[in-house]
Design a protein around this motif. Structure first.
Motif, PDB file in Angstrom:
ATOM      1  N   GLN A   1      32.694 -67.371  27.366  1.00  0.00           N
ATOM      2  CA  GLN A   1      31.541 -67.053  28.213  1.00  0.00           C
ATOM      3  C   GLN A   1      31.282 -65.666  28.757  1.00  0.00           C
ATOM      4  O   GLN A   1      32.182 -65.051  29.082  1.00  0.00           O
ATOM      5  CB  GLN A   1      31.613 -67.918  29.776  1.00  0.00           C
TER       6      GLN A   1
ATOM      7  N   ASP B   1      31.725 -81.596  13.143  1.00  0.00           N
ATOM      8  CA  ASP B   1      30.200 -81.893  13.739  1.00  0.00           C
ATOM      9  C   ASP B   1      30.265 -83.072  14.723  1.00  0.00           C
ATOM     10  O   ASP B   1      30.726 -84.350  14.232  1.00  0.00           O
ATOM     11  CB  ASP B   1      29.124 -82.261  12.556  1.00  0.00           C
ATOM     12  N   MET B   2      29.869 -82.757  15.798  1.00  0.00           N
ATOM     13  CA  MET B   2      29.958 -83.821  16.556  1.00  0.00           C
ATOM     14  C   MET B   2      29.128 -85.255  16.378  1.00  0.00           C
ATOM     15  O   MET B   2      29.894 -86.347  16.570  1.00  0.00           O
ATOM     16  CB  MET B   2      29.008 -83.422  17.969  1.00  0.00           C
TER      17      MET B   2
ATOM     18  N   GLY C   1      34.382 -75.450  22.374  1.00  0.00           N
ATOM     19  CA  GLY C   1      34.507 -73.837  22.043  1.00  0.00           C
ATOM     20  C   GLY C   1      36.102 -73.646  21.841  1.00  0.00           C
ATOM     21  O   GLY C   1      36.776 -74.346  21.222  1.00  0.00           O
TER      22      GLY C   1
ATOM     23  N   PHE D   1      34.484 -67.378  20.903  1.00  0.00           N
ATOM     24  CA  PHE D   1      33.560 -67.413  21.841  1.00  0.00           C
ATOM     25  C   PHE D   1      34.154 -67.392  23.096  1.00  0.00           C
ATOM     26  O   PHE D   1      35.325 -68.134  23.635  1.00  0.00           O
ATOM     27  CB  PHE D   1      32.745 -68.763  21.663  1.00  0.00           C
TER      28      PHE D   1
ATOM     29  N   THR E   1      38.087 -74.009  26.707  1.00  0.00           N
ATOM     30  CA  THR E   1      38.249 -73.679  28.482  1.00  0.00           C
ATOM     31  C   THR E   1      37.976 -74.577  29.387  1.00  0.00           C
ATOM     32  O   THR E   1      38.914 -74.721  30.046  1.00  0.00           O
ATOM     33  CB  THR E   1      37.196 -72.296  28.522  1.00  0.00           C
TER      34      THR E   1
ATOM     35  N   ASP F   1      28.816 -79.874  26.807  1.00  0.00           N
ATOM     36  CA  ASP F   1      28.387 -78.309  26.962  1.00  0.00           C
ATOM     37  C   ASP F   1      27.833 -78.066  25.502  1.00  0.00           C
ATOM     38  O   ASP F   1      28.375 -76.852  25.161  1.00  0.00           O
ATOM     39  CB  ASP F   1      29.308 -77.423  27.448  1.00  0.00           C
TER      40      ASP F   1
ATOM     41  N   TYR G   1      32.483 -73.824  35.779  1.00  0.00           N
ATOM     42  CA  TYR G   1      33.571 -74.644  35.654  1.00  0.00           C
ATOM     43  C   TYR G   1      34.033 -75.321  36.867  1.00  0.00           C
ATOM     44  O   TYR G   1      34.391 -76.474  36.787  1.00  0.00           O
ATOM     45  CB  TYR G   1      34.720 -73.831  34.862  1.00  0.00           C
TER      46      TYR G   1
ATOM     47  N   GLU H   1      35.063 -79.818  18.775  1.00  0.00           N
ATOM     48  CA  GLU H   1      34.209 -78.560  18.559  1.00  0.00           C
ATOM     49  C   GLU H   1      34.018 -78.417  17.008  1.00  0.00           C
ATOM     50  O   GLU H   1      35.038 -78.645  16.163  1.00  0.00           O
ATOM     51  CB  GLU H   1      35.075 -77.486  18.867  1.00  0.00           C
ATOM     52  N   TYR H   2      33.006 -77.865  16.312  1.00  0.00           N
ATOM     53  CA  TYR H   2      32.990 -77.675  14.906  1.00  0.00           C
ATOM     54  C   TYR H   2      33.661 -76.400  14.459  1.00  0.00           C
ATOM     55  O   TYR H   2      33.776 -76.361  13.051  1.00  0.00           O
ATOM     56  CB  TYR H   2      31.681 -78.215  14.392  1.00  0.00           C
TER      57      TYR H   2
ATOM     58  N   TYR I   1      31.795 -79.872  22.880  1.00  0.00           N
ATOM     59  CA  TYR I   1      31.421 -78.744  22.494  1.00  0.00           C
ATOM     60  C   TYR I   1      32.364 -77.865  23.207  1.00  0.00           C
ATOM     61  O   TYR I   1      31.864 -76.957  23.853  1.00  0.00           O
ATOM     62  CB  TYR I   1      30.133 -78.564  22.932  1.00  0.00           C
TER      63      TYR I   1
HETATM   64  N1  SAH Z   1      32.522 -75.279  26.587  1.00  0.00           N
HETATM   65  C1  SAH Z   1      32.747 -73.953  25.956  1.00  0.00           C
HETATM   66  C2  SAH Z   1      31.730 -73.726  24.782  1.00  0.00           C
HETATM   67  C3  SAH Z   1      30.360 -73.960  24.861  1.00  0.00           C
HETATM   68  S1  SAH Z   1      29.313 -73.154  23.803  1.00  0.00           S
HETATM   69  C4  SAH Z   1      32.834 -72.980  27.021  1.00  0.00           C
HETATM   70  O1  SAH Z   1      32.421 -72.862  28.079  1.00  0.00           O
HETATM   71  O2  SAH Z   1      33.179 -71.787  26.457  1.00  0.00           O
HETATM   72  C5  SAH Z   1      28.894 -74.479  22.535  1.00  0.00           C
HETATM   73  C6  SAH Z   1      29.823 -74.754  21.459  1.00  0.00           C
HETATM   74  O3  SAH Z   1      29.336 -75.874  20.975  1.00  0.00           O
HETATM   75  C7  SAH Z   1      30.293 -73.672  20.669  1.00  0.00           C
HETATM   76  O4  SAH Z   1      31.363 -73.402  20.647  1.00  0.00           O
HETATM   77  C8  SAH Z   1      29.600 -74.208  19.322  1.00  0.00           C
HETATM   78  O5  SAH Z   1      30.650 -73.810  18.178  1.00  0.00           O
HETATM   79  C9  SAH Z   1      29.876 -75.594  19.533  1.00  0.00           C
HETATM   80  N2  SAH Z   1      28.974 -76.520  18.579  1.00  0.00           N
HETATM   81  C10 SAH Z   1      27.515 -76.176  18.199  1.00  0.00           C
HETATM   82  N3  SAH Z   1      27.083 -77.206  17.609  1.00  0.00           N
HETATM   83  C11 SAH Z   1      27.802 -78.390  17.280  1.00  0.00           C
HETATM   84  C12 SAH Z   1      28.236 -79.416  16.748  1.00  0.00           C
HETATM   85  N4  SAH Z   1      27.252 -79.914  16.342  1.00  0.00           N
HETATM   86  N5  SAH Z   1      29.341 -80.158  16.625  1.00  0.00           N
HETATM   87  C13 SAH Z   1      30.351 -79.670  17.227  1.00  0.00           C
HETATM   88  N6  SAH Z   1      30.312 -78.401  18.188  1.00  0.00           N
HETATM   89  C14 SAH Z   1      29.291 -77.672  18.010  1.00  0.00           C
END
Ligand code: SAH
Length: 473
Positions: free
Chosen positions: A305, A382-383, A336, A303, A339, A404, A315, A355-356, A334
């Motif tokens: 942006q 998982d968060m 990713g 992933f 970043t 995020d 950011y 991040e999951y 979250y």
């Molecule tokens: N902050 C990062 C990614 C944001 S997108 C950036 O700016 O690049 C949101 C992210 O949350 C994704 O990478 C997705 O895999 C993660 N995500 C979604 N549900 C989640 C959960 N339940 N637990 C942990 N991470 C999760």
């Protein structure tokens, strides 16, 4: 009126209705005799005839069939596919108008759903520097039977070129519009798509048929970085290996800009690639993106942006809201590929990213190493399960939490844990102001909204990013 006694309104035409505003999913809203009607491609101020196409319990959906007056908020859409493709639903609105509606979407959500009083500092929405060619990733779909335009059908001539390489028609997983020119990604994105289609037709490589579920070519994903380097991933059903080889060699030899070339075999019915293995064909396995001298690895499944330049803007807003002094423990939820964590690390004592997606966490760690940052740690899971009291104790109580989440927002258990964490500040970055506002309401007992800034990452669409600073009361 209930749904059942509105059914007779189907196909009825309401004349000279004024479009009143914009609504969810990029639609416009009109009112007629106390009824709410949603239409596509309307601009507030238009006076139109609307034909009803769907009746729902609380509202109706209709189509504009005639214009009596055109709104001054309109501008001429620049894309030949506008109105059918569905990708840039707001091209008929001037960019300034788009920004105004996006800003309103953010403040309305916070006030109405989040039930927050209007006493926060509101910065004007950050406009996108580029309003064309701003995306760094597009995914196109191959289809053996393309979507036919009404004029082609009406023309009565025999149609021979049935294959499509383009975008799904909104709402139809099996209907694909062939795209001649897309304005979203820099060249050679269009050239790659057009030449791949041509080559595949000449070599008789079959396009996927959504009815019979046969055909080899399924998708092509095109990614690029700010340096103009491209990554291409061709997704195919297993089949003729020689033809696949021919197509891959063609891409490798024809486009020097493609520095990273892959394919994936997909024999499933759906097109998600998360569970597919990327086979590296030529060039480097990754492309790199850079931000303030920081390096980020982008793999075929990573992933990143989609509007890199605006991601930088986003950011910077998040970092300025966090206002770090250098001694803080920061959580980047979250994360990713880490970043934001990498981006704020120089100003923090320690950053913990959660991040999951395991692969993303692996890349987050690699990015930190690449950038020589030693005050970063990442956890995968998982968060709702990871962010426990024990976890906070183990890694240290956070001074600042940056979060995020995806469009669905945060799980209520996660919101509750954050509310109880005692953190001084929460920087909430969201791509969905409605779920963000819902979560803000849950945090309201302990936290107050003090700053809000919207960021436009996706010009000509209704999507908007919202950054909110919450401070402990
Ligand atoms: N902050 C990062 C990614 C944001 S997108 C950036 O700016 O690049 C949101 C992210 O949350 C994704 O990478 C997705 O895999 C993660 N995500 C979604 N549900 C989640 C959960 N339940 N637990 C942990 N991470 C999760």
């Amino acid at each position: 009126m209930s749904r059942s006694n509105k059914r007779h309104l189907y196909n009825q035409i309401f004349e000279r209705v004024t479009i009143a505003g914009v609504a969810a999913e990029g639609k416009a809203i009109a009112r007629h005799n106390d009824m709410v009607i949603f239409v596509n491609y309307g601009a507030p101020g238009d006076v139109v005839d609307i034909q009803i196409k769907k009746t729902r319990r609380r509202h109706m959906e209709g189509e504009i069939i005639k214009f009596h007056e055109k709104s001054s908020q309109r501008t001429e859409p620049f894309c030949e596919h506008f109105g059918i493709c569905g990708g840039c639903k707001w091209q008929h609105l001037g960019y300034e108008e788009q920004l105004k509606y996006k800003q309103k979407q953010v403040t309305d959500s916070i006030e109405r759903i989040g039930k927050v009083d209007y006493d926060f500092e509101l910065s004007p929405i950050l406009a996108s520097e580029n309003t064309r060619y701003y995306r760094n990733k597009l995914e196109y779909t191959f289809a053996s039977r393309r979507w036919l335009m009404p004029e082609e059908i009406a023309g009565g001539e025999e149609i021979t070129n049935h294959e499509a390489l383009g975008f799904h028609i909104p709402g139809f997983f099996d209907k694909v519009l062939s795209i001649d020119k897309c304005w979203l990604q820099p060249e050679p994105s269009n050239a790659i798509r057009l030449e791949v289609k041509d080559f595949a037709l000449k070599q008789d490589i079959s396009f996927y048929d959504f009815k019979t579920k046969e055909g080899q070519l399924k998708n092509i994903i095109i990614r690029n970085n700010a340096k103009g380097q491209f990554m291409v991933i061709v997704v195919l059903a297993s089949g003729d290996d020689e033809k696949r080889q021919l197509l891959m060699e063609f891409l490798r030899d024809r486009f020097p800009e493609i520095v990273s070339l892959h394919y994936m075999i997909n024999d499933k019915a759906n097109s998600s690639i998360g569970d597919l293995e990327a086979v590296h064909f030529s060039g480097t396995p990754y492309i790199m993106e850079e931000m303030e001298g920081l390096q980020f690895k982008i793999g075929p499944k990573s992933f990143y942006q989609t509007n890199s330049q605006q991601a930088y803007g986003l950011y910077k807003v998040a970092r300025s809201f966090a206002d770090l002094k250098g001694d803080e423990i920061v959580y980047d939820l979250y994360t990713g590929t880490g970043t934001i964590a990498n981006f704020v690390a120089a100003k923090a004592r320690k950053v913990i990213g959660v991040e999951y997606v395991e692969e993303a966490v692996k890349h987050a760690r690699e990015n930190a190493t690449l950038n020589g940052l030693t005050n970063l740690a990442f956890a995968a899971g998982d968060m709702a399960k990871v962010l426990t009291e024990d976890f906070l104790e183990q890694h240290g109580q956070p001074d600042v939490i940056i979060t995020d989440p995806p469009r669905a927002g945060m799980h209520p258990d996660v919101t509750a844990r954050i509310a109880e964490s005692g953190t001084r500040k929460i920087v909430y970055v969201s791509c969905n102001p409605a779920t963000q506002a819902r979560d803000i309401e849950l945090l309201a007992k302990n936290y107050k909204v003090t700053k809000v800034q919207a960021v436009d990452m996706f010009p000509h669409t209704q999507h908007v990013e919202s950054v909110v600073l919450l401070e402990r009361i």
